[in-house]
Design a protein around this motif. Structure first.
Motif, PDB file in Angstrom:
ATOM      1  N   ALA A  51      46.761  20.381  60.327  1.00  0.00           N
ATOM      2  CA  ALA A  51      47.757  21.361  59.916  1.00  0.00           C
ATOM      3  C   ALA A  51      47.740  21.582  58.403  1.00  0.00           C
ATOM      4  CB  ALA A  51      49.142  20.912  60.383  1.00  0.00           C
ATOM      5  N   GLU A  52      46.727  21.029  57.731  1.00  0.00           N
ATOM      6  CA  GLU A  52      46.529  21.218  56.284  1.00  0.00           C
ATOM      7  C   GLU A  52      45.038  21.359  56.072  1.00  0.00           C
ATOM      8  OE1 GLU A  52      47.717  18.029  53.748  1.00  0.00           O
ATOM      9  OE2 GLU A  52      49.685  18.872  53.397  1.00  0.00           O
ATOM     10  N   PRO A  53      44.627  22.022  54.984  1.00  0.00           N
ATOM     11  CA  PRO A  53      43.192  22.196  54.756  1.00  0.00           C
ATOM     12  C   PRO A  53      42.462  20.863  54.599  1.00  0.00           C
ATOM     13  CG  PRO A  53      44.478  23.518  53.212  1.00  0.00           C
ATOM     14  CD  PRO A  53      45.437  22.632  53.924  1.00  0.00           C
ATOM     15  N   SER A  54      41.194  20.868  54.979  1.00  0.00           N
ATOM     16  CA  SER A  54      40.378  19.662  54.850  1.00  0.00           C
ATOM     17  C   SER A  54      38.910  20.045  54.972  1.00  0.00           C
ATOM     18  CB  SER A  54      40.728  18.690  55.978  1.00  0.00           C
ATOM     19  OG  SER A  54      39.834  17.594  55.972  1.00  0.00           O
ATOM     20  N   THR A  55      38.073  19.403  54.202  1.00  0.00           N
ATOM     21  CA  THR A  55      36.628  19.591  54.352  1.00  0.00           C
ATOM     22  C   THR A  55      36.011  18.267  54.789  1.00  0.00           C
ATOM     23  OG1 THR A  55      36.624  21.236  52.604  1.00  0.00           O
ATOM     24  CG2 THR A  55      34.491  20.282  53.169  1.00  0.00           C
ATOM     25  N   TYR A 257      33.190   5.656  38.666  1.00  0.00           N
ATOM     26  CA  TYR A 257      34.209   6.698  38.807  1.00  0.00           C
ATOM     27  C   TYR A 257      34.256   7.151  40.265  1.00  0.00           C
ATOM     28  CZ  TYR A 257      36.846  10.985  38.394  1.00  0.00           C
ATOM     29  OH  TYR A 257      37.801  11.968  38.567  1.00  0.00           O
ATOM     30  N   MET A 258      35.464   7.232  40.810  1.00  0.00           N
ATOM     31  CA  MET A 258      35.639   7.681  42.193  1.00  0.00           C
ATOM     32  C   MET A 258      36.640   8.834  42.237  1.00  0.00           C
ATOM     33  SD  MET A 258      36.058   4.004  44.058  1.00  0.00           S
ATOM     34  CE  MET A 258      35.460   4.501  45.682  1.00  0.00           C
ATOM     35  N   HIS A 259      36.547   9.633  43.286  1.00  0.00           N
ATOM     36  CA  HIS A 259      37.499  10.734  43.491  1.00  0.00           C
ATOM     37  C   HIS A 259      37.397  11.111  44.966  1.00  0.00           C
ATOM     38  CE1 HIS A 259      39.569  14.532  43.163  1.00  0.00           C
ATOM     39  NE2 HIS A 259      39.672  14.465  41.845  1.00  0.00           N
ATOM     40  N   PRO A 260      38.542  11.261  45.652  1.00  0.00           N
ATOM     41  CA  PRO A 260      38.460  11.563  47.089  1.00  0.00           C
ATOM     42  C   PRO A 260      38.035  12.994  47.379  1.00  0.00           C
ATOM     43  CG  PRO A 260      40.754  11.603  46.361  1.00  0.00           C
ATOM     44  CD  PRO A 260      39.927  11.138  45.179  1.00  0.00           C
ATOM     45  N   GLY A 261      38.092  13.878  46.347  1.00  0.00           N
ATOM     46  CA  GLY A 261      37.830  15.293  46.550  1.00  0.00           C
ATOM     47  C   GLY A 261      39.068  15.928  47.195  1.00  0.00           C
ATOM     48  N   PRO A 262      39.238  17.230  47.097  1.00  0.00           N
ATOM     49  CA  PRO A 262      38.419  18.120  46.294  1.00  0.00           C
ATOM     50  C   PRO A 262      38.683  17.941  44.794  1.00  0.00           C
ATOM     51  CG  PRO A 262      40.235  19.336  47.325  1.00  0.00           C
ATOM     52  CD  PRO A 262      40.336  17.934  47.802  1.00  0.00           C
ATOM     53  N   ILE A 263      37.614  18.132  44.005  1.00  0.00           N
ATOM     54  CA  ILE A 263      37.711  17.924  42.555  1.00  0.00           C
ATOM     55  C   ILE A 263      37.947  19.251  41.847  1.00  0.00           C
ATOM     56  CG2 ILE A 263      36.363  17.258  40.512  1.00  0.00           C
ATOM     57  CD1 ILE A 263      34.884  15.257  42.133  1.00  0.00           C
ATOM     58  N   ASN A 264      38.816  19.239  40.851  1.00  0.00           N
ATOM     59  CA  ASN A 264      38.875  20.361  39.910  1.00  0.00           C
ATOM     60  C   ASN A 264      38.107  19.925  38.677  1.00  0.00           C
ATOM     61  OD1 ASN A 264      41.016  21.966  41.297  1.00  0.00           O
ATOM     62  ND2 ASN A 264      42.294  20.211  40.768  1.00  0.00           N
ATOM     63  N   GLU A 265      36.831  20.269  38.633  1.00  0.00           N
ATOM     64  CA  GLU A 265      36.043  19.903  37.443  1.00  0.00           C
ATOM     65  C   GLU A 265      36.628  20.622  36.235  1.00  0.00           C
ATOM     66  OE1 GLU A 265      31.597  18.837  39.167  1.00  0.00           O
ATOM     67  OE2 GLU A 265      31.895  20.715  38.080  1.00  0.00           O
ATOM     68  N   GLY A 266      36.733  19.898  35.144  1.00  0.00           N
ATOM     69  CA  GLY A 266      37.312  20.505  33.948  1.00  0.00           C
ATOM     70  C   GLY A 266      38.816  20.325  33.872  1.00  0.00           C
ATOM     71  N   VAL A 267      39.426  19.786  34.938  1.00  0.00           N
ATOM     72  CA  VAL A 267      40.869  19.488  34.880  1.00  0.00           C
ATOM     73  C   VAL A 267      41.037  17.969  34.866  1.00  0.00           C
ATOM     74  CG1 VAL A 267      43.141  19.823  35.908  1.00  0.00           C
ATOM     75  CG2 VAL A 267      41.424  21.646  36.039  1.00  0.00           C
ATOM     76  N   GLU A 268      41.007  17.327  36.024  1.00  0.00           N
ATOM     77  CA  GLU A 268      41.224  15.867  36.017  1.00  0.00           C
ATOM     78  C   GLU A 268      39.992  15.089  35.541  1.00  0.00           C
ATOM     79  OE1 GLU A 268      41.747  17.640  38.874  1.00  0.00           O
ATOM     80  OE2 GLU A 268      40.471  16.876  40.488  1.00  0.00           O
ATOM     81  N   VAL A 269      38.846  15.734  35.548  1.00  0.00           N
ATOM     82  CA  VAL A 269      37.608  15.050  35.143  1.00  0.00           C
ATOM     83  C   VAL A 269      36.625  16.094  34.616  1.00  0.00           C
ATOM     84  CG1 VAL A 269      36.624  15.211  37.489  1.00  0.00           C
ATOM     85  CG2 VAL A 269      35.822  13.406  35.949  1.00  0.00           C
ATOM     86  N   THR A 270      35.771  15.669  33.699  1.00  0.00           N
ATOM     87  CA  THR A 270      34.745  16.598  33.233  1.00  0.00           C
ATOM     88  C   THR A 270      33.602  16.640  34.254  1.00  0.00           C
ATOM     89  OG1 THR A 270      33.583  14.842  32.057  1.00  0.00           O
ATOM     90  CG2 THR A 270      35.202  16.110  30.788  1.00  0.00           C
ATOM     91  N   ARG A 271      32.858  17.728  34.204  1.00  0.00           N
ATOM     92  CA  ARG A 271      31.692  17.843  35.086  1.00  0.00           C
ATOM     93  C   ARG A 271      30.701  16.713  34.811  1.00  0.00           C
ATOM     94  NH1 ARG A 271      28.063  22.978  36.608  1.00  0.00           N
ATOM     95  NH2 ARG A 271      30.074  23.486  37.496  1.00  0.00           N
ATOM     96  N   GLU A 272      30.571  16.402  33.524  1.00  0.00           N
ATOM     97  CA  GLU A 272      29.641  15.349  33.095  1.00  0.00           C
ATOM     98  C   GLU A 272      29.927  14.011  33.805  1.00  0.00           C
ATOM     99  OE1 GLU A 272      30.392  14.697  28.986  1.00  0.00           O
ATOM    100  OE2 GLU A 272      28.380  13.923  28.564  1.00  0.00           O
TER     101      GLU A 272
END
Ligand code: NCD
Length: 317
Positions: A51-55, A257-272
């Protein structure tokens, strides 16, 4: 197992050995995750009610169930009777009557999976309920960290979870598995996003430098633009909390570094950082499949995979 046999609703209260058990089964299933299948669940019909988005979560549950021989059915609330006002309870009662034996549920309301478990005769797996819990994500993360640090390698190590902790079910579930593994967990973010967490067995701080100092693991969380709290601006967040290469200089030399996704690159973390050598982000996605195979098989069959059980499938592949 602390999941009392039938359902996986939460990992709160799990011991280190509960996590170890499911991680060990996931390790056995890893050999199958690029191909091949087994038939433990060949008579099982698994409903995926998202009932919520998910990939990642939805697709890895789906592929995991199929690799175990189950049939999967995705119920999209947008095209089901839920848009006509059917309640979660009525939907679940009907899925039970139709004959599904497992139900994977994601819902915006905390406690939704527990409600579903009350009305469903088979197995219910929580794929994320509101801010409350996301147990399989925490297990995927434990599995991923096991590869890096070994079975007891998190004892006494510092793990910093940075971002919108308040709204994060991923952070809440990780607190239980990480502290269970003996890690020292720090939760960090702007004041509005780390409030009300005092009851958790963690350190809470608004000081990103202090949280990251000597950390072995930095776990990022998505900045939920749909849930920006009053008093938190995006530009201030980026300035004070974005995980950058230079901020990572303060962490332990071998930090990840870990992240469950989805990522906002440039917000919570840099692309690098997100795509750099310390990043485990794609490992987390990869590990989602064998971990969810482990969860499905432990719950629905009551047994984990043993090498003997896997042998025939491996011989065919
Ligand atoms: C998260 C979720 O939905 O809980 N993602 C995931 O399952 N991998 C985190 C998020 O939405 O930010």
């Amino acid at each position: 197992m602390s999941w009392s046999g039938r359902h996986l609703l939460d990992v709160e209260g799990w011991s280190e050995s509960d996590v170890d058990r499911v991680v060990t089964v996931a390790e056995d299933f890893r050999v199958l995750s690029r191909g091949g299948a087994v038939t433990y669940l060949s008579n099982t019909h698994v409903a995926l009610l998202f009932a919520e988005p998910s990939t990642r979560t939805r697709l890895s549950f789906e592929i995991a169930a199929r690799r175990l021989g189950a049939k999967t059915y995705v119920l999209d609330p947008g095209s089901s009777s839920m848009v006509k006002g059917e309640t979660l309870v009525d939907t679940v009662r009907n899925l039970d009557a139709i004959g599904f034996s497992a139900l994977v549920v994601r819902h915006h309301r905390a406690g939704a999976a527990a409600v579903a478990a009350r009305y469903f005769g088979g197995t219910v797996i929580n794929a994320g309920d509101g801010w409350h819990a996301h147990p399989t994500q925490a297990l995927v993360d434990a599995f991923t960290l096991r590869d890096v640090f070994g079975q007891t390698g998190l004892r006494g190590r510092k793990v910093a979870i940075v971002g919108d902790v308040l709204h994060s079910r991923v952070a809440r579930s990780n607190v239980w598995t990480l502290t269970g593994a003996g890690a020292e967990v720090w939760l960090c973010g702007p004041a509005a996003w780390v409030q009300g967490l005092e009851s958790l067995p963690v350190r809470v701080t608004t000081d990103c430098g202090a949280a990251l100092r000597d950390a072995a693991v930095v776990m990022g969380l998505r900045v939920q633009k749909e849930r920006m709290a009053p008093g938190v601006s995006l530009s201030e967040y980026v300035r004070d909390y974005q995980v950058t290469e230079s901020r990572l200089m303060r962490t332990a030399p071998e930090s990840v570094y870990m992240h469950p996704g989805p990522i906002n690159e440039g917000v919570e973390v840099t692309r690098e950082v997100a795509r750099g050598p310390r990043s485990l982000v794609l490992e987390q996605a990869r590990n989602g499949v064998p971990m969810r195979m482990a969860v499905l098989s432990l719950l629905a069959v009551g047994v984990g995979a043993t090498p003997e059980m896997l042998e025939p499938a491996l011989a065919r592949s």
